[in-house]
Design an enzyme around this catalytic site. Structure first.
Site, mmCIF file in Angstrom:
data_model
loop_
_atom_site.group_PDB
_atom_site.id
_atom_site.type_symbol
_atom_site.label_atom_id
_atom_site.label_comp_id
_atom_site.label_asym_id
_atom_site.label_seq_id
_atom_site.Cartn_x
_atom_site.Cartn_y
_atom_site.Cartn_z
ATOM 1 N N HIS A 64 0.854 -1.192 0.000
ATOM 2 C CA HIS A 64 0.000 0.000 0.000
ATOM 3 C C HIS A 64 0.885 1.236 0.000
ATOM 4 O O HIS A 64 1.834 1.323 0.776
ATOM 5 C CB HIS A 64 -0.899 0.035 1.242
ATOM 6 C CG HIS A 64 -1.707 1.290 1.324
ATOM 7 N ND1 HIS A 64 -2.890 1.441 0.643
ATOM 8 C CD2 HIS A 64 -1.475 2.465 1.949
ATOM 9 C CE1 HIS A 64 -3.359 2.659 0.859
ATOM 10 N NE2 HIS A 64 -2.520 3.301 1.655
ATOM 11 N N ASP B 61 -15.247 2.292 6.978
ATOM 12 C CA ASP B 61 -14.208 3.245 6.587
ATOM 13 C C ASP B 61 -14.726 4.207 5.524
ATOM 14 O O ASP B 61 -14.452 5.403 5.586
ATOM 15 C CB ASP B 61 -12.959 2.522 6.074
ATOM 16 C CG ASP B 61 -11.935 3.533 5.574
ATOM 17 O OD1 ASP B 61 -11.497 4.345 6.411
ATOM 18 O OD2 ASP B 61 -11.619 3.542 4.379
ATOM 19 N N LYS C 247 -8.725 -1.674 5.513
ATOM 20 C CA LYS C 247 -8.962 -2.140 4.139
ATOM 21 C C LYS C 247 -7.990 -3.261 3.774
ATOM 22 O O LYS C 247 -8.341 -4.208 3.084
ATOM 23 C CB LYS C 247 -8.842 -0.955 3.169
ATOM 24 C CG LYS C 247 -10.026 0.002 3.306
ATOM 25 C CD LYS C 247 -9.891 1.248 2.480
ATOM 26 C CE LYS C 247 -8.925 2.228 3.076
ATOM 27 N NZ LYS C 247 -9.096 3.616 2.701
HETATM 28 N N1 URA Z 1 -5.893 7.012 2.835
HETATM 29 C C1 URA Z 1 -6.864 6.270 3.408
HETATM 30 O O1 URA Z 1 -7.242 5.223 2.897
HETATM 31 N N2 URA Z 1 -7.408 6.710 4.560
HETATM 32 C C2 URA Z 1 -7.027 7.861 5.171
HETATM 33 O O2 URA Z 1 -7.557 8.189 6.209
HETATM 34 C C3 URA Z 1 -6.012 8.624 4.560
HETATM 35 C C4 URA Z 1 -5.459 8.170 3.386
#
Ligand code: URA
Length: 439
Positions: free
Chosen positions: A82, A161, A187
């Site tokens: 990521h 989220d 995630k």
């Molecule tokens: N990227 C994400 O997925 N969540 C955040 O809170 C900030 C960047």
């Protein structure tokens, strides 16, 4: 349990219990808590922070708020990466096929970009016909058959989220380290990763402007990974200048293909970064015994043409036009291409990387707001790095624009992002180190 009590506990600086956090996430996802109360809690968390235990509880609760993927019926070990996002960051396009070509399957879900940091899906959509929407059966079939899949993240994954992020976005509570860490890691956990390499960007083109901030976010995320039973490592990588030379979707795909091509000449910083990320993925997957061994394996995957063949197979499986992979001149091209000349002699001492990203967005390469269309062809080629010595009048960049009228403003925006010095300036380091869990 009452949401009012939970807000008050956090407001007063108390640690929330696991039960309180779980209850909040479940009730908010089920729309039993109004946004104004969830906003108040986000602000209390923003101001009071969260302990490691609270952050882990929040992450696990958010990961459990929707579907949770289990890929173990398809692959023995799921490795994911990521990036926290940057300008010119096309790393996934190269690292995924490189690692897959080393025999480690990579099943990845990515998001779209918002603002000046482009998303992987947007970049890949520059390839005519390429699609990321697929059902789970196709996702798994492609991992089995090719060892490589790049899908869109479904709304069914960590829906808490999605709701919370939208709320944070409009309540000035995005930039809270525990909230960012929980958002990203929820995630990753929900998408079935056994091990995760986090690429946390630092600098003028990143969320985190200082190494100290980036290290804090990275530490939170690797600790969450550890406590959730996933091997996790974070790389702190520099984003004080764009990564590689290309900024803009088709231009970045072209640079990724050039980087994967056995006869290509990739930008050295970009290749070094891909090898670093890929090497940590191979190490976590126990495909190698050392980072040095991984570097050799990754270089061989590229030099043999196997990595490019993997990329091509993924494009074909997802409906993309492989002729554009074989001949990147067939990718979307902007009708107006203009060179930018250096306004003076000197050394490049700083680049406002977010400014370059915004200039690319203004050309149409990114979205100012969700749902805006993207122009795949436009952007910049900026083969310029901090520390370079440049002569006045020397070409330093190429602008790819939809209309001739865009060229003067794009030139001005690009030049205003550059700072010059008469004295030599050392090059920026590519990496600011790695962060592992403090058990
Ligand atoms: N990227 C994400 O997925 N969540 C955040 O809170 C900030 C960047």
């Amino acid at each position: 349990m009452k949401i009012l009590d939970i807000i008050a506990h956090k407001r007063d600086g108390r640690e929330l219990t696991t039960a309180e956090i779980r209850w909040f996430i479940e009730a908010y996802t089920a729309e039993q808590i109004p946004d104004y109360q969830a906003s108040a809690l986000c602000m209390a968390i923003y101001l009071q922070g969260m302990s490691r235990r609270e952050t882990v509880d929040l992450t696990l609760a958010m990961a459990a708020s929707g579907e949770q993927l289990d890929l173990h019926d398809t692959i023995p070990f799921a490795i994911d990466k990521h990036s926290s996002g940057g300008v010119g960051d096309k790393t996934t396009l190269v690292v995924q096929p490189l690692v897959a070509a080393c025999g480690i399957p990579v099943a990845k879900m990515s998001g779209r970009g918002l603002g000046f940091t482009g998303g992987t899906l947007d970049k890949m959509e520059a390839i005519t016909g390429w699609r990321f929407d697929m059902d789970l059966a196709q996702f798994k079939r492609q991992v089995r058959e090719i060892g490589l899949v790049l899908a869109g993240q479904t709304a069914a994954l960590a829906p808490a989220d999605g709701k919370l992020y939208a709320l944070r976005d409009v309540t000035a509570t995005v930039s809270s380290i525990p909230l960012i860490a929980a958002s990203i890691m929820s995630k990753k956990l929900a998408s079935g990763a056994d091990a995760i390499v986090l690429d946390v960007k630092v600098g003028s083109g990143a969320f985190m402007k200082t190494v100290a901030e980036a290290r804090e976010l990275a530490q939170r995320m690797v600790d969450i990974g550890h406590d959730a039973g996933r091997q996790t490592v974070a790389l702190l990588s520099d984003m004080n200048q764009p990564l590689g030379y290309a900024i803009g979707n088709a231009l970045e795909v072209r640079e990724a293909i050039e980087t994967l091509h056995p006869d290509g000449t990739p930008p050295p910083d970009f290749w070094a970064h891909c090898v670093e990320v890929g090497a940590h993925m191979l190490l976590l997957a126990e495909a190698v015994d050392s980072l040095e061994e991984a570097h050799g394996r990754l270089a061989e995957a590229r030099d043999s043409g196997r990595a490019l063949a993997k990329f091509r197979a993924m494009v074909a499986a997802q409906g993309g036009d492989v002729a554009q992979v074989d001949d990147p001149d067939l990718l979307p091209r902007a009708p107006h291409v203009a060179a930018v000349a250096a306004p003076r002699t000197g050394y490049v001492s700083a680049i406002e990387t977010d400014g370059v990203g915004i200039a690319a967005m203004n050309l149409g390469a990114g979205r100012a707001k969700k749902g805006d269309p993207i122009d795949y062809a436009v952007g910049f080629h900026l083969p310029l790095k901090i520390g370079d010595k440049i002569e006045e009048g020397q070409p330093i960049a190429t602008i790819h624009a939809r209309t001739a009228a865009q060229i003067p403003s794009a030139t001005a925006e690009l030049l205003s992002a550059l700072t010059w010095s008469d004295e030599p300036v050392p090059p920026m380091p590519h990496s600011h180190g790695t962060v592992e869990s403090q058990k």
